[in-house]
Design an enzyme around this catalytic site. Structure first.
Site, PDB file in Angstrom:
ATOM      1  N   CYS A  86       1.083  -1.061  -0.402  1.00  0.00           N
ATOM      2  CA  CYS A  86      -0.439   0.084   0.146  1.00  0.00           C
ATOM      3  C   CYS A  86       0.989   1.532  -0.314  1.00  0.00           C
ATOM      4  CB  CYS A  86      -1.020  -0.426   1.594  1.00  0.00           C
ATOM      5  SG  CYS A  86      -2.395   0.977   1.247  1.00  0.00           S
ATOM      6  N   HIS A 203      -3.231  -5.617   1.204  1.00  0.00           N
ATOM      7  CA  HIS A 203      -3.120  -6.012   2.338  1.00  0.00           C
ATOM      8  C   HIS A 203      -3.008  -7.272   2.794  1.00  0.00           C
ATOM      9  CE1 HIS A 203      -2.668  -1.804   3.258  1.00  0.00           C
ATOM     10  NE2 HIS A 203      -3.623  -1.399   3.060  1.00  0.00           N
ATOM     11  N   GLU A 205      -1.462  -8.413   4.527  1.00  0.00           N
ATOM     12  CA  GLU A 205      -1.072  -8.931   6.567  1.00  0.00           C
ATOM     13  C   GLU A 205      -2.742  -8.765   7.032  1.00  0.00           C
ATOM     14  OE1 GLU A 205      -0.804  -6.400   4.905  1.00  0.00           O
ATOM     15  OE2 GLU A 205      -0.991  -4.098   5.526  1.00  0.00           O
TER      16      GLU A 205
END
Lengths: 230, 729
Positions: A86, A203, A205
């Site tokens: 990002c 993302h 994560e």
């Protein structure tokens, strides 16, 4: 796998990536403040998401001039894997470690949703655990994620198999609805020529824990752990 | 200094009586700076002078309450040495004048209220009330408010997990933006605002002070006339990047022992924070205004004391804590300045250019603010509308389609997608369910968070509407499997100097008190926003309830989505078919009339306790509270979320079918289960009304075998309105 996470003022996904890396690697990453001018010996460097310096000038532009980023670039050129997520992807394009630029979303609004992606290459340290063409889902959350590069750059990205992920619909297909931000060629993530630097807007994560709605992101970190152990 | 004229007093929003009181406190005429301070401190916004005597009657205690109203936010114990800190606050007036910055700084202010107390914010919600969609300003306000909320919260990196968004012409001239933030702190390290100790450094940190937002609190304490745009300069400008740095710097310093007291500079900026800290700590404070970090030269004491520049904090440090604090704030590249010290004089003394320029006694200003017992009259009663008096639709599923696509019920995806819902990687359930669910980082627990109010009920009957708002919040927490802990109340009303508005305030407080007592659901923080009226037209009383519950095992949280075909759909609670003040009445029968559905709080508690236990026992696979639009809307929402249809039958002995399908009787849930027999048996034992009304499965909703509609069709109706409205030319 020993990893370092660079923390800029305004980073806000640093803790999230710390948790995901600890989960995948069994050991926590080193958190490195942007003012450092050196880095410990690490197997992976991560530039996390967020709004470094408020993204007030241009996303990632100020962070690209942080003291530590010169060292990150030097390591990247030596072949150390670097992952930019990002805002981290934006920083990588601003430093020139990746080509192109991330512009304001086509609809001119922030967009946060769970987005389908197709895995475009498994020939990298980051994507080795996915199947070629696999359709996965990960959260996106950005204001400036519209990937732009000129035709020559796009051609070389395609020809060199450097497009890592594309936005798509649930069936893996393109079309207007499948592109959340107007990126050229539906590009969600790309590799550098040496294939040791990956930048992506989604993302991973945030989808590395079944409780949070998905684990498709975990394969990226687990793949890295395996590849770097080999 | 010029002499104070009656015009100046009036312009500062002080009544003649209040000014006389100020003269008595000082024993002399105030200068302009002092007048400005009186004005801000005694504004409705800061002093709660019209509502205080009523707010005191709210229940605020429970064994799990660590800190009730009176601090920056409320604090409840959530076990494992952790506390949950939360509050809701309005930013109505500024958001109407300048929607992006008004809403953004509303989010900034509520985040600071929470992290000032030592908590890391973990989620935000927003309750938004806009005017009629057709009003020429509405779309501009929606776009600006939503972008402002997202722009601020996304940058700080706290997930925004929805809330509410409804539309009604009664808000055309006064929109409501109520922002709620929830944080988690170490229960042993909660920070308060009392500046105990004499001779300690008073430290200013954060952004520099500019000339923005001067008199914001006074502006928020007056009605609008049609010239409200002229008030734009009183709106502050937010800087979420600095807020993020301030958040991290404060939490880093709070891990040390350097801080005695800390208070954010919100409404009335330096004035209010100084008085609050001094008054609570029983000390005086001397400030050297030359040391205040300033954005521009030549700011007067008046401007410095009343600026509402954002992202600023005031701290009192322990002796010797200064070096540590300076190091932390310099690391985060924030301004850090020792601007004064605590004294034993009980007075606030301001100096500029070495000379004293204002001197005020702390306690009389902070504690002896005017308090009014304003005259009030109860609202006239509204007649109950019998179900049979409301016309039935030709086809209930066509009525359902219209309801799901009406502005209040239509999907708000267009809004949520502008909010980062997944940052912090703990979001278990985002927007769209009964309550948001956020894992407590590093534990197996989760917090459930909701915001509720049904303005059309409150417009008909403030007291019953307030009871309903609390009950619905409690029910929404229950529907995800949480144990409800406490609420924050955000009362939005018109001008309290009018007895009928004051009557609404009294009704709201009484209703909240009733429900909180019955449900063991204390009020731990809150906010009152008055003078929400334009050219004499007030908003409906809107007591927004923000509520937090605890789920011991986050993996056990329930959602509203149907999970499998062939499961029984169980209706829990009593259905009388109450259509008065319902969405069906408004949207399908085009009438806004009748008493709201009554809330039976004892039944509410019984039904909810039963549902929560069934969820914990794993017998319920999906659960949804039955609220706006009634049973059929609730069923459709469960089907849409799970992409699984259902077939139901209207019972023989039911009220008229349309009243059974669309009535908004309270205390009800829909649940799906693979073990209906055990659930019904348990309900009987618990004296909870429960019945199987149908089965899940297929791609359609079918009612009584005759009427059917596909889920895809309903989805299109549900998703279509908002993006189409926002992008219309």
């Amino acid at each position: 796998m020993r990893a370092a996470v660079i923390v800029f003022p305004g980073s806000n996904c640093d803790r999230d990536i710390q948790v995901a890396l600890r989960r995948a690697a069994g050991a926590p990453p080193v958190m490195v403040w942007h003012k450092e001018t050196s880095l410990p010996a690490v197997d992976l460097i991560v530039l996390p998401g967020g709004f470094s310096y408020g993204d007030y000038l241009r996303c990632g532009a100020m962070a690209a001039h942080s003291p530590v980023v010169a060292e990150v670039a030097a390591r990247a050129r030596k072949g150390v894997p670097v992952l930019g997520i990002c805002n981290g992807f934006q920083v990588l394009t601003e430093t020139g470690l990746l080509p192109g630029v991330l512009m304001r979303n086509a609809q001119l609004r922030f967009v946060c949703r769970t987005q389908h992606l197709s895995v475009e290459t498994t020939q990298s340290l980051f994507t080795g655990l996915y199947r070629p063409g696999e359709v996965i889902a990960m959260p996106i959350a950005h204001m400036d994620g519209s990937y732009f590069a000129d035709d020559d750059t796009l051609r070389s990205l395609r020809d060199e198999d450097r497009i890592a992920f594309r936005y798509c619909d649930a069936r893996g297909e393109g079309g207007a609805d499948a592109n959340p931000n107007g990126s050229r060629d539906r590009i969600a993530g790309i590799l550098n020529g040496r294939r040791n630097v990956l930048g992506l807007m989604p993302h991973p994560e945030r989808h590395a824990d079944a409780l949070l709605g998905g684990v498709d992101g975990a394969a990226l970190f687990e793949g890295l752990v395996r590849a770097l152990a080999a | 200094m010029s002499a104070i004229t009656p015009e100046m007093v009036r312009e500062h929003g002080l009544s003649a009586d209040e000014y006389a009181r100020a003269l008595a406190i000082l024993g002399r005429e105030p200068n302009l700076t002092e007048l400005g301070i009186f004005s801000a401190m005694w504004s409705e916004h800061c002093s709660y002078k019209s509502s205080k005597r009523w707010l005191r009657t709210l229940p605020t205690e429970a064994p799990w309450v660590i800190c009730g109203p009176g601090e920056n936010a409320g604090v409840v114990d959530i076990g494992e040495g952790l506390a949950c800190i939360f509050k809701m606050e309005s930013h109505n007036h500024p958001s109407f004048i300048e929607p992006y910055q008004g809403a953004a700084t509303g989010v900034g202010g509520i985040l600071r209220d929470v992290f000032t107390m030592g908590a890391r914010p973990v989620a935000s919600l927003n309750a938004l009330r806009f005017g009629a969609p057709a009003h020429p300003k509405t779309r501009h306000l929606v776009a600006g408010v939503v972008a402002g909320i997202g722009g601020y919260g996304n940058c700080v990196g706290v997930p925004t997990l929805g809330g509410e968004c409804t539309f009604h012409a009664a808000y055309d001239g006064n929109i409501l933006v109520n922002a709620m933030t929830v944080g988690v702190a170490d229960a042993a390290r909660i920070f308060y605002s009392a500046a105990a100790g004499v001779g300690l450094s008073v430290v200013y940190v954060g952004s520099k002070t500019g000339r923005d937002g001067i008199h914001g609190a006074t502006m928020a304490s007056a009605e609008f006339a049609s010239d409200s745009e002229a008030k734009r300069p009183t709106v502050q400008v937010g800087d979420p990047f600095t807020e993020k740095l301030l958040l991290e710097a404060c939490l880093e310093l709070m891990a040390t022992d350097a801080i005695v007291a800390i208070q954010d500079m919100g409404a009335a900026g330096l004035t209010c924070s100084t008085f609050e800290m001094a008054s609570k700590g029983g000390v005086g404070i001397e400030l050297d205004l030359d040391r205040v970090p300033m954005r521009e030269d030549g700011m007067s004491a008046y401007e410095l004391m009343l600026s509402e520049s954002q992202e600023r904090m005031l701290m009192v440090l322990r002796p010797g804590g200064e070096a540590e604090a300076r190091r932390v704030f310099e690391k985060w590249e924030l301004d850090f300045a020792v601007i004064g010290r605590t004294t034993d004089t009980g007075r606030l003394v301001l100096r500029q250019n070495g000379t004293p320029i204002a001197e005020l006694p702390v306690d009389p200003l902070a504690e002896a603010a005017p308090e009014y017992d304003r005259p009030w009259i109860p609202a006239p009663g509204v007649a109950v509308i019998p179900p049979a008096a409301v016309p039935a639709p030709d086809d209930p599923l066509q009525a359902l389609e219209r309801l799901l696509g009406c502005p209040d019920l239509a999907s708000k995806r267009w809004i949520w997608e502008q909010y980062d819902q997944t940052v912090m990687a703990d979001t278990v359930q985002g927007p769209g369910g009964d309550a948001a669910v956020v894992r407590v980082h590093g534990t197996a627990k989760a917090l459930a968070i909701t915001s509720d109010c049904t303005p059309r009920y409150c417009a008909a009957d403030a007291r019953e509407g307030a009871r309903q708002a609390v009950a619905e919040a409690w029910r929404n927490l229950t529907a995800v499997g949480a144990k409800p802990l406490a609420i924050t109340d955000n009362l939005n009303l018109g001008n309290p100097e009018r007895p009928e508005i004051m009557g609404q305030l009294v009704g709201c407080v009484e209703g909240i008190r009733d429900a909180c007592l019955a449900l063991d659901f204390p009020v731990v923080s809150g906010n009152v926003s008055l003078y929400n009226e334009t050219d004499g037209a007030a908003i409906p009383p809107t007591p927004t309830i923000g509520a937090v519950g605890l789920i011991e095992d986050a993996t056990g949280a329930c959602t509203l989505a149907f999970k499998a075909a062939g499961e029984a759909v169980v209706l829990i609670g009593t259905t009388a078919g109450h259509l008065g003040a319902s969405l069906y009445l408004r949207e399908i029968a085009s009438a806004e009339d009748g008493a709201p559905p009554p809330v039976d709080l004892a039944a509410e508690k019984r039904n909810g306790d039963f549902v929560r236990a069934e969820i914990a026992a794993g017998r319920i696979s999906a659960c949804h509270d039955v609220s706006d639009g009634g049973l059929l809307v609730a069923l459709a929402e469960m089907a849409l979320a799970g992409d699984i249809g259902a077939e139901i039958a209207v019972p023989e002995d039911a009220p008229p079918a349309h009243a059974w399908l669309f009535g908004e009787d309270q205390g009800r849930y829909l649940a799906s289960t693979a073990d209906a027999e055990t659930v019904l048996e348990g309900a009987r034992a618990a004296r909870v009304p429960a019945m199987v009304i149908g089965l899940t499965g297929g791609g359609r909703l079918t009612v009584g075998g005759r009427h059917a509609i596909s889920i895809a069709h309903l989805r299109a109706a549900h998703e279509d309105w908002m993006p189409r409205y926002m992008s219309a030319p």
